[in-house]
Design an enzyme around this catalytic site. Structure first.
Site, PDB file in Angstrom:
ATOM      1  N   ASP A 195     -19.323  17.474  -6.433  1.00  0.00           N
ATOM      2  CA  ASP A 195     -18.064  16.725  -6.382  1.00  0.00           C
ATOM      3  C   ASP A 195     -17.692  16.163  -7.761  1.00  0.00           C
ATOM      4  O   ASP A 195     -18.564  15.828  -8.549  1.00  0.00           O
ATOM      5  CB  ASP A 195     -18.213  15.585  -5.359  1.00  0.00           C
ATOM      6  CG  ASP A 195     -16.868  15.020  -4.932  1.00  0.00           C
ATOM      7  OD1 ASP A 195     -15.830  15.686  -5.141  1.00  0.00           O
ATOM      8  OD2 ASP A 195     -16.863  13.896  -4.374  1.00  0.00           O
TER       9      ASP A 195
ATOM     10  N   HIS B 268     -12.171  22.691 -12.045  1.00  0.00           N
ATOM     11  CA  HIS B 268     -12.888  23.683 -11.222  1.00  0.00           C
ATOM     12  C   HIS B 268     -13.505  24.771 -12.107  1.00  0.00           C
ATOM     13  O   HIS B 268     -14.595  25.248 -11.830  1.00  0.00           O
ATOM     14  CB  HIS B 268     -11.942  24.296 -10.191  1.00  0.00           C
ATOM     15  CG  HIS B 268     -11.422  23.297  -9.188  1.00  0.00           C
ATOM     16  ND1 HIS B 268     -12.240  22.368  -8.583  1.00  0.00           N
ATOM     17  CD2 HIS B 268     -10.165  23.063  -8.710  1.00  0.00           C
ATOM     18  CE1 HIS B 268     -11.503  21.618  -7.764  1.00  0.00           C
ATOM     19  NE2 HIS B 268     -10.251  22.014  -7.826  1.00  0.00           N
TER      20      HIS B 268
ATOM     21  N   SER C 220     -14.354  23.027   5.028  1.00  0.00           N
ATOM     22  CA  SER C 220     -13.325  23.353   6.027  1.00  0.00           C
ATOM     23  C   SER C 220     -12.085  22.477   5.778  1.00  0.00           C
ATOM     24  O   SER C 220     -10.960  22.910   5.996  1.00  0.00           O
ATOM     25  CB  SER C 220     -13.847  23.075   7.433  1.00  0.00           C
ATOM     26  OG  SER C 220     -14.928  23.925   7.717  1.00  0.00           O
ATOM     27  N   GLU C 221     -12.324  21.232   5.333  1.00  0.00           N
ATOM     28  CA  GLU C 221     -11.216  20.293   5.104  1.00  0.00           C
ATOM     29  C   GLU C 221     -10.501  20.557   3.780  1.00  0.00           C
ATOM     30  O   GLU C 221      -9.364  20.105   3.599  1.00  0.00           O
ATOM     31  CB  GLU C 221     -11.745  18.853   5.140  1.00  0.00           C
ATOM     32  CG  GLU C 221     -12.167  18.373   6.527  1.00  0.00           C
ATOM     33  CD  GLU C 221     -13.457  18.992   7.051  1.00  0.00           C
ATOM     34  OE1 GLU C 221     -14.313  19.362   6.226  1.00  0.00           O
ATOM     35  OE2 GLU C 221     -13.599  19.124   8.282  1.00  0.00           O
TER      36      GLU C 221
ATOM     37  N   TRP D 169      -9.138  23.134   2.898  1.00  0.00           N
ATOM     38  CA  TRP D 169      -7.922  23.941   3.136  1.00  0.00           C
ATOM     39  C   TRP D 169      -6.670  23.062   3.146  1.00  0.00           C
ATOM     40  O   TRP D 169      -5.557  23.551   3.025  1.00  0.00           O
ATOM     41  CB  TRP D 169      -8.020  24.693   4.477  1.00  0.00           C
ATOM     42  CG  TRP D 169      -9.014  25.813   4.498  1.00  0.00           C
ATOM     43  CD1 TRP D 169     -10.175  25.852   5.224  1.00  0.00           C
ATOM     44  CD2 TRP D 169      -8.941  27.077   3.805  1.00  0.00           C
ATOM     45  NE1 TRP D 169     -10.829  27.040   5.008  1.00  0.00           N
ATOM     46  CE2 TRP D 169     -10.096  27.808   4.142  1.00  0.00           C
ATOM     47  CE3 TRP D 169      -8.009  27.650   2.928  1.00  0.00           C
ATOM     48  CZ2 TRP D 169     -10.358  29.090   3.643  1.00  0.00           C
ATOM     49  CZ3 TRP D 169      -8.268  28.915   2.432  1.00  0.00           C
ATOM     50  CH2 TRP D 169      -9.427  29.616   2.780  1.00  0.00           C
TER      51      TRP D 169
ATOM     52  N   ARG E  92      -5.822  21.023   0.914  1.00  0.00           N
ATOM     53  CA  ARG E  92      -5.328  20.772  -0.458  1.00  0.00           C
ATOM     54  C   ARG E  92      -4.096  21.623  -0.751  1.00  0.00           C
ATOM     55  O   ARG E  92      -3.834  22.606  -0.057  1.00  0.00           O
ATOM     56  CB  ARG E  92      -6.446  21.080  -1.463  1.00  0.00           C
ATOM     57  CG  ARG E  92      -7.591  20.106  -1.306  1.00  0.00           C
ATOM     58  CD  ARG E  92      -8.571  20.215  -2.428  1.00  0.00           C
ATOM     59  NE  ARG E  92      -9.644  19.250  -2.238  1.00  0.00           N
ATOM     60  CZ  ARG E  92     -10.521  18.936  -3.162  1.00  0.00           C
ATOM     61  NH1 ARG E  92     -10.480  19.511  -4.343  1.00  0.00           N
ATOM     62  NH2 ARG E  92     -11.461  18.039  -2.913  1.00  0.00           N
TER      63      ARG E  92
ATOM     64  N   LEU F  98     -35.197  33.386  -5.317  1.00  0.00           N
ATOM     65  CA  LEU F  98     -34.451  32.173  -4.937  1.00  0.00           C
ATOM     66  C   LEU F  98     -33.402  32.602  -3.923  1.00  0.00           C
ATOM     67  O   LEU F  98     -32.801  33.671  -4.068  1.00  0.00           O
ATOM     68  CB  LEU F  98     -33.751  31.600  -6.186  1.00  0.00           C
ATOM     69  CG  LEU F  98     -32.705  30.502  -5.978  1.00  0.00           C
ATOM     70  CD1 LEU F  98     -33.380  29.191  -5.581  1.00  0.00           C
ATOM     71  CD2 LEU F  98     -31.889  30.261  -7.264  1.00  0.00           C
TER      72      LEU F  98
ATOM     73  N   ARG G 228     -25.609  14.525  -4.263  1.00  0.00           N
ATOM     74  CA  ARG G 228     -24.150  14.502  -4.387  1.00  0.00           C
ATOM     75  C   ARG G 228     -23.796  13.928  -5.743  1.00  0.00           C
ATOM     76  O   ARG G 228     -24.290  12.865  -6.132  1.00  0.00           O
ATOM     77  CB  ARG G 228     -23.492  13.664  -3.294  1.00  0.00           C
ATOM     78  CG  ARG G 228     -21.950  13.702  -3.419  1.00  0.00           C
ATOM     79  CD  ARG G 228     -21.214  13.106  -2.249  1.00  0.00           C
ATOM     80  NE  ARG G 228     -19.772  13.360  -2.401  1.00  0.00           N
ATOM     81  CZ  ARG G 228     -18.943  13.606  -1.419  1.00  0.00           C
ATOM     82  NH1 ARG G 228     -19.364  13.617  -0.182  1.00  0.00           N
ATOM     83  NH2 ARG G 228     -17.650  13.831  -1.660  1.00  0.00           N
TER      84      ARG G 228
END
Ligand code: IPE
Ligand code: IPE
Ligand code: MG
Length: 242
Positions: free
Chosen positions: A18, A35, A64-65, A67, A69, A129, A186
Protein backbone atom coordinates in the site's frame (compact mmCIF):
# COMPACT_ATOMS: atom_id res chain seq x y z
CA UNK A 1 13.46 -48.87 5.79
CA UNK A 2 14.71 -45.32 6.09
CA UNK A 3 12.20 -42.86 7.44
CA UNK A 4 10.74 -40.36 5.03
CA UNK A 5 12.30 -36.89 5.21
CA UNK A 6 10.25 -34.56 7.38
CA UNK A 7 8.25 -32.03 5.35
CA UNK A 8 10.55 -29.10 4.54
CA UNK A 9 9.62 -26.10 6.67
CA UNK A 10 7.89 -23.24 4.94
CA UNK A 11 7.95 -19.50 5.52
CA UNK A 12 5.03 -17.71 3.94
CA UNK A 13 5.20 -13.92 3.81
CA UNK A 14 2.18 -12.02 2.48
CA UNK A 15 2.35 -8.31 1.72
CA UNK A 16 -0.36 -5.66 1.45
CA UNK A 17 1.53 -3.36 -0.90
CA UNK A 18 0.00 0.00 0.00
CA UNK A 19 0.99 3.63 -0.54
CA UNK A 20 1.66 4.04 -4.25
CA UNK A 21 -0.77 6.96 -4.55
CA UNK A 22 0.69 8.84 -1.58
CA UNK A 23 4.23 8.27 -2.87
CA UNK A 24 3.23 9.90 -6.17
CA UNK A 25 1.27 12.73 -4.50
CA UNK A 26 4.33 13.61 -2.39
CA UNK A 27 6.20 14.18 -5.67
CA UNK A 28 3.38 15.98 -7.47
CA UNK A 29 3.13 13.06 -9.86
CA UNK A 30 0.00 11.29 -11.10
CA UNK A 31 -0.99 8.19 -9.09
CA UNK A 32 -0.08 5.99 -12.04
CA UNK A 33 3.58 6.95 -11.58
CA UNK A 34 3.32 5.59 -8.05
CA UNK A 35 2.07 2.29 -9.44
CA UNK A 36 5.00 2.15 -11.86
CA UNK A 37 7.45 2.74 -9.04
CA UNK A 38 5.54 0.09 -7.08
CA UNK A 39 6.35 -2.44 -9.78
CA UNK A 40 10.07 -1.90 -9.13
CA UNK A 41 9.43 -2.53 -5.45
CA UNK A 42 7.80 -5.85 -6.41
CA UNK A 43 11.08 -6.90 -8.03
CA UNK A 44 12.97 -5.99 -4.83
CA UNK A 45 10.46 -7.90 -2.70
CA UNK A 46 10.97 -11.05 -4.78
CA UNK A 47 14.74 -10.65 -4.51
CA UNK A 48 14.41 -10.18 -0.75
CA UNK A 49 12.23 -13.28 -0.45
CA UNK A 50 14.83 -15.37 -2.24
CA UNK A 51 17.70 -14.00 -0.14
CA UNK A 52 15.81 -14.51 3.12
CA UNK A 53 14.70 -18.12 2.50
CA UNK A 54 11.03 -17.26 2.17
CA UNK A 55 9.28 -20.23 0.52
CA UNK A 56 5.97 -18.51 -0.27
CA UNK A 57 5.48 -14.85 -1.11
CA UNK A 58 1.96 -13.56 -1.65
CA UNK A 59 1.46 -10.04 -2.97
CA UNK A 60 -1.86 -8.21 -2.69
CA UNK A 61 -1.78 -6.49 -6.06
CA UNK A 62 -5.40 -5.56 -6.80
CA UNK A 63 -8.40 -6.05 -4.52
CA UNK A 64 -12.00 -6.85 -5.42
CA UNK A 65 -12.79 -3.34 -4.11
CA UNK A 66 -10.10 -1.68 -6.26
CA UNK A 67 -12.49 -2.05 -9.24
CA UNK A 68 -14.25 0.98 -7.69
CA UNK A 69 -11.34 3.24 -8.63
CA UNK A 70 -11.54 5.56 -11.67
CA UNK A 71 -11.46 3.61 -14.93
CA UNK A 72 -8.26 5.36 -16.03
CA UNK A 73 -6.43 4.14 -12.92
CA UNK A 74 -7.83 0.60 -13.27
CA UNK A 75 -6.76 0.56 -16.94
CA UNK A 76 -3.25 1.68 -16.03
CA UNK A 77 -3.00 -1.02 -13.35
CA UNK A 78 -4.11 -3.65 -15.90
CA UNK A 79 -1.60 -2.31 -18.40
CA UNK A 80 1.20 -2.58 -15.83
CA UNK A 81 0.12 -6.09 -14.90
CA UNK A 82 0.16 -7.15 -18.54
CA UNK A 83 3.60 -5.59 -18.97
CA UNK A 84 4.91 -7.20 -15.79
CA UNK A 85 3.71 -10.70 -16.69
CA UNK A 86 5.11 -10.46 -20.23
CA UNK A 87 8.46 -8.95 -19.32
CA UNK A 88 9.19 -10.95 -16.14
CA UNK A 89 7.97 -14.41 -17.11
CA UNK A 90 11.25 -15.66 -18.57
CA UNK A 91 13.38 -14.51 -15.64
CA UNK A 92 10.89 -15.74 -13.01
CA UNK A 93 10.92 -19.15 -14.68
CA UNK A 94 14.69 -19.18 -14.97
CA UNK A 95 15.00 -18.45 -11.26
CA UNK A 96 12.78 -21.43 -10.44
CA UNK A 97 9.84 -19.35 -9.25
CA UNK A 98 6.38 -20.85 -9.39
CA UNK A 99 3.72 -18.22 -10.11
CA UNK A 100 0.13 -18.60 -8.94
CA UNK A 101 -2.77 -16.18 -9.10
CA UNK A 102 -5.63 -16.04 -6.62
CA UNK A 103 -8.79 -13.97 -7.01
CA UNK A 104 -11.86 -13.61 -9.19
CA UNK A 105 -9.91 -13.95 -12.40
CA UNK A 106 -12.99 -13.97 -14.64
CA UNK A 107 -13.30 -10.24 -13.98
CA UNK A 108 -9.85 -9.57 -15.51
CA UNK A 109 -9.38 -8.72 -19.22
CA UNK A 110 -9.36 -11.85 -21.41
CA UNK A 111 -5.77 -11.47 -22.61
CA UNK A 112 -4.55 -11.19 -19.01
CA UNK A 113 -6.46 -14.37 -18.10
CA UNK A 114 -4.62 -16.12 -20.96
CA UNK A 115 -1.27 -14.74 -19.78
CA UNK A 116 -1.97 -15.97 -16.25
CA UNK A 117 -2.90 -19.46 -17.46
CA UNK A 118 0.27 -19.63 -19.53
CA UNK A 119 2.43 -18.37 -16.66
CA UNK A 120 0.94 -20.82 -14.16
CA UNK A 121 1.37 -23.75 -16.52
CA UNK A 122 4.93 -22.89 -17.48
CA UNK A 123 6.11 -22.44 -13.89
CA UNK A 124 4.04 -25.11 -12.12
CA UNK A 125 6.95 -27.44 -11.32
CA UNK A 126 9.31 -24.72 -10.06
CA UNK A 127 10.40 -25.14 -6.46
CA UNK A 128 12.59 -22.19 -5.40
CA UNK A 129 9.75 -19.88 -4.34
CA UNK A 130 5.99 -19.81 -4.82
CA UNK A 131 4.95 -16.31 -5.82
CA UNK A 132 1.22 -15.77 -5.51
CA UNK A 133 -0.33 -12.65 -6.95
CA UNK A 134 -3.68 -11.71 -5.43
CA UNK A 135 -5.54 -10.08 -8.31
CA UNK A 136 -9.16 -9.03 -8.17
CA UNK A 137 -8.92 -10.73 -4.79
CA UNK A 138 -11.17 -10.31 -1.78
CA UNK A 139 -11.26 -12.57 1.28
CA UNK A 140 -15.05 -12.38 1.64
CA UNK A 141 -15.53 -13.08 -2.06
CA UNK A 142 -13.20 -16.09 -1.72
CA UNK A 143 -15.07 -17.51 1.28
CA UNK A 144 -18.40 -16.92 -0.49
CA UNK A 145 -17.15 -18.75 -3.59
CA UNK A 146 -15.94 -21.63 -1.40
CA UNK A 147 -19.39 -21.84 0.26
CA UNK A 148 -20.98 -21.94 -3.19
CA UNK A 149 -18.56 -24.68 -4.29
CA UNK A 150 -19.30 -26.74 -1.19
CA UNK A 151 -23.06 -26.34 -1.66
CA UNK A 152 -22.79 -27.49 -5.28
CA UNK A 153 -20.72 -30.53 -4.30
CA UNK A 154 -23.36 -31.47 -1.71
CA UNK A 155 -26.15 -30.88 -4.24
CA UNK A 156 -24.45 -33.24 -6.70
CA UNK A 157 -24.07 -35.87 -4.02
CA UNK A 158 -20.24 -35.69 -4.13
CA UNK A 159 -19.93 -34.53 -0.52
CA UNK A 160 -21.85 -35.13 2.71
CA UNK A 161 -22.67 -31.91 4.57
CA UNK A 162 -21.41 -33.49 7.80
CA UNK A 163 -18.03 -34.18 6.15
CA UNK A 164 -17.34 -30.43 5.83
CA UNK A 165 -14.56 -29.59 8.24
CA UNK A 166 -11.79 -26.94 8.21
CA UNK A 167 -9.65 -29.09 5.95
CA UNK A 168 -12.39 -29.51 3.32
CA UNK A 169 -13.28 -25.81 3.57
CA UNK A 170 -9.64 -24.83 3.03
CA UNK A 171 -9.43 -27.02 -0.08
CA UNK A 172 -12.23 -24.97 -1.67
CA UNK A 173 -10.40 -21.65 -1.21
CA UNK A 174 -8.30 -20.07 -3.99
CA UNK A 175 -5.27 -20.92 -1.85
CA UNK A 176 -6.12 -24.64 -1.63
CA UNK A 177 -2.96 -26.63 -0.88
CA UNK A 178 -0.90 -23.58 0.10
CA UNK A 179 0.37 -23.08 3.67
CA UNK A 180 -1.22 -20.22 5.64
CA UNK A 181 0.75 -16.97 5.81
CA UNK A 182 3.13 -16.82 8.78
CA UNK A 183 3.75 -13.10 8.46
CA UNK A 184 1.54 -10.40 6.92
CA UNK A 185 3.29 -7.11 6.21
CA UNK A 186 1.39 -3.92 5.35
CA UNK A 187 3.20 -0.85 4.15
CA UNK A 188 2.07 2.82 4.15
CA UNK A 189 1.25 3.04 7.87
CA UNK A 190 -2.38 1.89 7.53
CA UNK A 191 -3.31 -0.74 10.11
CA UNK A 192 -6.09 -2.75 8.55
CA UNK A 193 -6.53 -5.99 6.63
CA UNK A 194 -8.63 -4.58 3.73
CA UNK A 195 -10.23 -7.96 2.88
CA UNK A 196 -6.91 -9.81 2.46
CA UNK A 197 -6.56 -13.55 3.30
CA UNK A 198 -9.27 -13.38 5.98
CA UNK A 199 -9.48 -17.13 6.55
CA UNK A 200 -5.79 -17.88 6.03
CA UNK A 201 -4.36 -15.23 8.34
CA UNK A 202 -6.22 -16.51 11.43
CA UNK A 203 -2.87 -17.02 13.22
CA UNK A 204 -0.54 -14.87 11.13
CA UNK A 205 1.75 -12.34 12.77
CA UNK A 206 1.25 -8.76 11.51
CA UNK A 207 3.97 -6.18 10.91
CA UNK A 208 2.93 -2.67 9.89
CA UNK A 209 5.63 -0.57 8.26
CA UNK A 210 5.63 3.20 7.90
CA UNK A 211 7.27 3.02 4.47
CA UNK A 212 5.27 3.70 1.29
CA UNK A 213 5.32 0.70 -1.04
CA UNK A 214 7.51 2.25 -3.79
CA UNK A 215 10.19 2.90 -1.14
CA UNK A 216 10.18 -0.74 0.04
CA UNK A 217 13.72 -2.16 0.21
CA UNK A 218 15.23 -5.57 0.98
CA UNK A 219 16.16 -4.27 4.47
CA UNK A 220 12.46 -3.70 5.27
CA UNK A 221 11.71 -7.34 4.56
CA UNK A 222 14.64 -8.55 6.66
CA UNK A 223 13.60 -6.29 9.56
CA UNK A 224 10.01 -7.55 9.36
CA UNK A 225 11.18 -11.18 9.35
CA UNK A 226 13.51 -10.49 12.29
CA UNK A 227 10.57 -8.97 14.20
CA UNK A 228 8.44 -12.02 13.27
CA UNK A 229 11.12 -14.37 14.62
CA UNK A 230 11.14 -12.54 17.96
CA UNK A 231 7.39 -13.09 18.37
CA UNK A 232 6.02 -15.93 20.47
CA UNK A 233 3.36 -17.74 18.43
CA UNK A 234 0.96 -19.56 20.75
CA UNK A 235 -2.01 -20.65 18.66
CA UNK A 236 -4.20 -20.41 21.72
CA UNK A 237 -1.98 -22.61 23.89
CA UNK A 238 -0.05 -21.49 26.96
CA UNK A 239 3.49 -20.14 26.70
CA UNK A 240 6.00 -22.67 25.42
CA UNK A 241 3.31 -25.28 24.65
CA UNK A 242 2.67 -24.50 20.93
C1 IPE B 1 -1.52 0.35 -3.45
O1 IPE B 1 -1.35 1.74 -3.43
C2 IPE B 1 -1.79 -0.18 -4.85
C3 IPE B 1 -3.17 -0.66 -5.03
C4 IPE B 1 -4.10 -0.69 -4.11
C5 IPE B 1 -3.51 -1.11 -6.37
P1 IPE B 1 -2.58 2.72 -3.40
O2 IPE B 1 -2.97 3.04 -4.80
O3 IPE B 1 -3.67 2.21 -2.55
O4 IPE B 1 -1.91 4.00 -2.74
P2 IPE B 1 -2.53 4.95 -1.63
O5 IPE B 1 -3.03 4.10 -0.52
O6 IPE B 1 -3.63 5.73 -2.28
O7 IPE B 1 -1.38 5.82 -1.22
C1 IPE C 1 -5.37 -2.78 -0.23
O1 IPE C 1 -5.04 -1.44 -0.38
C2 IPE C 1 -5.32 -3.48 -1.56
C3 IPE C 1 -4.00 -3.61 -2.17
C4 IPE C 1 -2.88 -3.27 -1.63
C5 IPE C 1 -3.99 -4.21 -3.48
P1 IPE C 1 -6.17 -0.32 -0.52
O2 IPE C 1 -5.46 0.97 -0.66
O3 IPE C 1 -7.12 -0.69 -1.58
O4 IPE C 1 -6.91 -0.44 0.90
P2 IPE C 1 -7.82 0.61 1.66
O5 IPE C 1 -8.86 1.08 0.70
O6 IPE C 1 -6.92 1.73 2.09
O7 IPE C 1 -8.37 -0.14 2.82
MG1 MG D 1 -4.12 2.38 -0.58
Amino acid sequence: MAEADPAPSTLHVAIIMDGNGRWAAARNLPRTMGHRAGMEAVRRAIKAARELSVTHLTLYSFSSENWRRPVTEVNELMRLLRYYLRSELASLHKEGIRVRVIGERKKLPADIIDLITHTEELTQDNKELTLTLALSYGGRQEITAAARGLAKAVERGQLQADAIDEHVMQSFLFTGGMPDPDLVIRTSGEKRISNFLLWQSAYAEFVFLDVLWPDFEIAHMSEAIAEFKRRDRRYGATVGQA
